[in-house]
Write an enzyme that holds these catalytic residues in place. Structure first.
Site, PDB file in Angstrom:
ATOM      1  N   SER A 109       0.839  -1.190   0.000  1.00  9.69           N
ATOM      2  CA  SER A 109       0.000   0.000   0.000  1.00  9.69           C
ATOM      3  C   SER A 109       0.884   1.253   0.000  1.00  9.69           C
ATOM      4  CB  SER A 109      -0.954  -0.050   1.193  1.00  9.69           C
ATOM      5  OG  SER A 109      -2.003   0.861   1.040  1.00  9.69           O
ATOM      6  N   ASP A 164      -8.441  -4.684  -6.362  1.00 11.71           N
ATOM      7  CA  ASP A 164      -8.009  -3.932  -5.183  1.00 11.71           C
ATOM      8  C   ASP A 164      -8.862  -2.676  -5.001  1.00 11.71           C
ATOM      9  OD1 ASP A 164      -6.513  -2.348  -3.283  1.00 11.71           O
ATOM     10  OD2 ASP A 164      -4.774  -3.609  -3.735  1.00 11.71           O
ATOM     11  N   HIS A 166      -7.241  -5.979  -0.858  1.00 10.26           N
ATOM     12  CA  HIS A 166      -6.137  -5.029  -0.907  1.00 10.26           C
ATOM     13  C   HIS A 166      -4.818  -5.784  -0.835  1.00 10.26           C
ATOM     14  CE1 HIS A 166      -3.917  -1.423  -0.620  1.00 10.26           C
ATOM     15  NE2 HIS A 166      -3.790  -1.373   0.695  1.00 10.26           N
TER      16      HIS A 166
END
Length: 526
Positions: A237, A464, A494
């Site tokens: 991320s 995602d 994710h």
């Protein structure tokens, strides 16, 4: 179906914080690079420092609290230490801060490659608590690496930025973040001003220095103090943005690196927020389609995606007018419900909680959706907050230059509503999150070009919600020819490495453990 403490920790650590997503401004453009005249002795002393490793204490309140991490399989203990770093990298012999580190030693010391440094995202997530929480997923990598993570500056135990008391945060997160009239706009604006002043009061002179570029410099110092010639890195991320900035600043020091759940490096504040809005809408569409496919087994009313999602928008509209019972004396508001829905979309594993939470809220019980929102905001069951949201805002708002007023955010609501009837208003208004920030931002978007770097494996997940798949391709292109290597996972949730794909896991492990670089464009399916 209550959420267990372990599941709450996983939800919290995995989250890219939605409330501050519109302020994906952030960083440390206000902090100048190391000057040529900087003290050589100060730098030398920092690089020569010796880490004192000891058993890990229980996480601090800013890290989220809880017990000390349990030993790994086979009894390997977790060890913790502090790294000394300059508050201001342009004055390395000046004031210093301490950065909290955690590690677990490699199982095969004779074949040890080095340290593998993790950043799990946010920005604002504690690596000291995150790494033990996810360690089981990376056990194969511990065969030849010491697993290492850290609390970046401003986060957790590393000089945390804190902006309000727990009681004040309860009131702040219960506010209406999608105002419907001038009075509600003033209420939100006043609250954001108080929040920013609280951050300034707490962190003061440190605020200009908590951004991504300084965190990258910290990682290169960490690499040297750990004794590694190259930085071997696993970023998830926001950790992909941090990794990209590191690669740009120190391309010759990049070892084997993986970016998973990739932030689009070309996106500014508005583009990034709009892309994330579309990503969450796509994930919600997929959740609703799964519900339709299960027919009567699904608790939500409606025979199509559109009907199920209309039920959700109707629920949010009703909550805007009148919150419902939540947990104790705390009620579920429209903002917290939206936050909780987004939280559950981070992983397909949590879709059942979303289904149950929506069904319960429709019947007047908002407890589960409020619990999901609490996880997003870093609120523990005891009412204490970690500093994940405060750090997220502080880092974001010192990285990016853009500053949107509430009026400017309001002007852009149309495109956000078009992108998502559920998340559009929420994400559009969030553009103004940094409007009152006391420190200027540094960039329009990060420079991640890294000529001369070793190959970096960039993993994109087509489903995602938080970091849409297009970001992976943009990162590959921005890193430059011969550096970015694209790996696609056709899945949900994710990130990809922990998504259940044996293909993704094997490809990443082969690269990190054996140096086998896959062909760029490789596609993995579940």
């Amino acid at each position: 179906m209550p959420i267990s403490p372990a599941q709450r920790a996983a939800l919290l650590t995995a989250a890219t914080v939605l409330l501050a997503a519109g302020c994906s401004d952030g960083g440390d453009g206000a902090a100048s690079p190391v000057k040529a005249s900087a003290s050589a002795s100060g730098l030398a002393a920092l690089k020569a420092q010796k880490l004192s490793w000891a058993p890990c204490p229980a996480p601090s309140a800013a890290e989220g609290g809880g017990p000390s991490p349990s030993p790994l399989p086979g009894g390997t203990p977790w060890e913790c230490s502090f790294l000394q770093a300059p508050l201001d990298w342009s004055a390395p012999d000046g004031e210093r801060i301490e950065l909290a580190l955690i590690r677990a030693r490699a199982k095969d010391s004779a074949r040890r490659i080095g340290s593998l440094v993790f950043n799990f995202g946010g920005p604002g997530g504690s690596g000291v608590t995150g790494l033990p929480g996810f360690a089981g997923d990376y056990e194969s990598l511990r065969g030849r690496y010491d697993l290492v993570s850290f609390d970046p500056r401003g986060v957790g135990r590393s000089d945390p930025v804190e902006c309000a008391t727990d009681k004040e945060l309860d009131a702040y997160y219960a506010l209406d973040f999608t105002p419907d009239d001038a009075a509600e706009e003033r209420t939100l604006s006043d609250a954001q001003k108080r929040y920013a002043k609280g951050c300034e009061r707490d962190a003061g002179a440190a605020l200009p220095h908590v951004g991504t570029e300084n965190a990258a410099r910290d990682m290169d110092l960490m690499r040297q103090v750990l004794g590694d010639e190259k930085l071997h890195y696993f970023g998830i991320s926001y950790g992909t943005e941090l990794g990209g900035v590191y690669a740009h600043m120190f391309p010759e020091n990049v070892g084997r690196a993986v970016f998973d759940g990739v932030v689009d490096p070309d996106a500014g504040v508005e583009e990034g927020a709009l892309g994330q809005t579309k990503g969450f809408q796509l994930a919600l569409d997929n959740f609703a389609q799964d519900c339709v496919d299960r027919g009567d087994e699904c608790a939500l009313p409606g025979g199509s995606v559109a009907e199920i999602e209309k039920g959700i928008t109707d629920l949010l509209a009703a909550l805007d007018k009148k919150p419902i019972a939540g947990i104790g004396d705390r009620k579920l508001t429209q903002t917290q419900a939206t936050n909780g829905i987004a939280q559950a979309l981070y992983s397909k594993e949590f879709w059942p909680y979303l289904e149950q939470g929506l069904d319960a809220a429709d019947g007047g019980d908002g407890g589960l959706l409020l619990s999901l929102s609490d996880s997003m905001n870093g609120r523990g069951e005891n009412g204490s907050y970690s500093n994940i949201q405060a750090a997220n805002t502080a880092i974001n708002c010192v990285d990016f230059k853009e500053r949107y007023t509430l009026g400017q955010a309001k002007e852009r609501l149309g495109q956000f509503r078009e992108a998502s009837p559920v998340f559009g208003d929420f994400m559009g208004w969030a553009l103004a999150s940094c409007s009152n920030w006391p420190v200027p931002g540094g960039w329009e978007h990060p420079d991640v070009s890294a000529p001369g770097s070793a190959p970096i494996l960039v993993v994109g997940n087509t489903g995602d919600p938080a970091t849409p798949y297009e970001g992976a391709r943009a990162m590959v292109k921005a890193l430059g020819k011969g550096v970015g290597v694209e790996l696609t996972y056709e899945g949900e949730g994710h990130g990809a490495y922990n998504g259940g794909s044996t293909c993704v896991k094997k490809t990443v492990d082969d690269y990190l453990l054996a140096g086998k670089v896959p062909a760029s464009g490789t596609v993995c399916k579940k």
